[in-house]
Design an enzyme around this catalytic site. Structure first.
Site, PDB file in Angstrom:
ATOM      1  N   ASP A  17      -7.153 -10.879  -7.913  1.00  0.00           N
ATOM      2  CA  ASP A  17      -6.563 -11.059  -9.242  1.00  0.00           C
ATOM      3  C   ASP A  17      -7.531 -10.611 -10.339  1.00  0.00           C
ATOM      4  O   ASP A  17      -8.744 -10.756 -10.192  1.00  0.00           O
ATOM      5  CB  ASP A  17      -6.206 -12.544  -9.420  1.00  0.00           C
ATOM      6  CG  ASP A  17      -5.205 -12.751 -10.546  1.00  0.00           C
ATOM      7  OD1 ASP A  17      -4.650 -11.760 -11.050  1.00  0.00           O
ATOM      8  OD2 ASP A  17      -4.986 -13.914 -10.923  1.00  0.00           O
ATOM      9  N   HIS A  34      -5.979  -1.457 -11.846  1.00  0.00           N
ATOM     10  CA  HIS A  34      -5.522  -1.428 -10.448  1.00  0.00           C
ATOM     11  C   HIS A  34      -6.269  -0.341  -9.667  1.00  0.00           C
ATOM     12  O   HIS A  34      -6.610  -0.529  -8.502  1.00  0.00           O
ATOM     13  CB  HIS A  34      -4.010  -1.186 -10.386  1.00  0.00           C
ATOM     14  CG  HIS A  34      -3.204  -2.325 -10.970  1.00  0.00           C
ATOM     15  ND1 HIS A  34      -3.434  -3.641 -10.657  1.00  0.00           N
ATOM     16  CD2 HIS A  34      -2.167  -2.337 -11.865  1.00  0.00           C
ATOM     17  CE1 HIS A  34      -2.578  -4.420 -11.313  1.00  0.00           C
ATOM     18  NE2 HIS A  34      -1.813  -3.649 -12.063  1.00  0.00           N
ATOM     19  N   LEU A 128     -11.697  -4.259  12.979  1.00  0.00           N
ATOM     20  CA  LEU A 128     -11.248  -5.154  11.908  1.00  0.00           C
ATOM     21  C   LEU A 128      -9.731  -5.054  11.849  1.00  0.00           C
ATOM     22  O   LEU A 128      -9.174  -3.953  11.880  1.00  0.00           O
ATOM     23  CB  LEU A 128     -11.841  -4.712  10.561  1.00  0.00           C
ATOM     24  CG  LEU A 128     -11.280  -5.404   9.315  1.00  0.00           C
ATOM     25  CD1 LEU A 128     -11.688  -6.877   9.264  1.00  0.00           C
ATOM     26  CD2 LEU A 128     -11.763  -4.707   8.039  1.00  0.00           C
TER      27      LEU A 128
END
Ligand code: FPP
Length: 241
Positions: A17, A34, A128
């Site tokens: 956020d 972003h 991962l």
């Protein structure tokens, strides 16, 4: 093997956020934040892979994010899918498995096919497990799983007579993944915002004021150190009690 932690960390979940505020403070459009957020995501994926954290789940677009201005939604979703597409080969070369959870049908067949092809390309990788939540919400997922369970019960009376937590859990989109051990939210807000509601039941929570574009390895380290000091009891008692 997360070396700073005496607690085993198998799954890290993050709400990224603060992109918009980071951009606005610089008098830039929100999409600029972003874009910087993508760089931060790259840093964290890399750091988690190097630390052998097996699972990382990132909340990239919530079902509630549709309430933003249309232009921001379009730019943000284009950025997300273009990033996943352009990073696919790098993820694969680094042994990273990518999964996308959420309702992708909202984005049309071309996006669904593209994501499926990246998921298949990386399906055998095990360094991962990177999961990106797009058009996802915890309540949506639980409702979807419950509906699937009801449907399955129609043709399976044994299942109907023996509904357990596992019956629902195994129908969530995170099926097969360990539950998150550590949740990080950047940007100063202290809430879960409909993220992994079932899965976070016993997760350790870490909130930081750092805005996501500024999140780096040192910030991750700080969260991991905090996690290492937590006494995890899962509703029971610690050894000393
Ligand atoms: C919140 O910032 C962030 C999002 C809505 C997620 C977008 C995340 C990225 C672009 C990172 C890229 C991730 C991947 C996996 C490619 P906000 O707009 O809510 O910030 P604000 O609270 O300051 O308005």
């Amino acid at each position: 093997m997360t070396n700073v932690s005496s607690n085993w960390l198998s799954h890290l979940a993050i709400i990224m956020d603060g992109n918009g505020r980071w951009a606005q403070r610089r008098k830039k459009p929100r999409i600029f934040g972003h874009r910087k957020g993508v760089e931060a995501a790259r840093r964290v994926v890399d750091a988690c892979a190097r630390r052998s954290i097996p699972y990382l789940t990132l909340y990239a677009f919530s079902r509630e994010n549709w309430d933003r201005p249309q232009e921001e939604v379009r730019l943000l979703t284009d950025l997300l899918f273009n990033t996943l597409d352009s990073e696919a080969q790098m993820l694969h070369e680094n042994g990273i498995r990518l999964r996308v959870i959420g309702d992708l049908t909202a984005f049309g067949a071309r996006i669904c096919t593209k994501i499926q092809s990246i998921e298949s390309l990386t399906a055998q990788n095990s360094n991962l497990n990177l999961t990106v939540a797009v058009n996802y919400s915890g309540r949506w997922d639980i409702t979807r799983a419950a509906s699937q369970l009801i449907n399955d019960c129609r043709t399976d009376s044994k299942l109907f007579e023996n509904i357990t937590e596992e019956s629902l859990r195994s129908r969530l989109s995170t099926c097969g993944m360990p539950e998150p051990d550590l949740f990080i939210r950047t940007g100063g807000e202290l809430r879960l915002s409909n993220f992994l509601l079932w899965e976070l039941a016993y997760c350790e929570l870490f909130f930081t004021d750092i805005l996501w574009p500024e999140f780096n390895e040192a910030c991750l380290e700080e969260a991991l150190v905090a996690y290492s000091t937590r006494q995890r009891r899962f509703g029971g008692l610690s050894a000393s009690q």
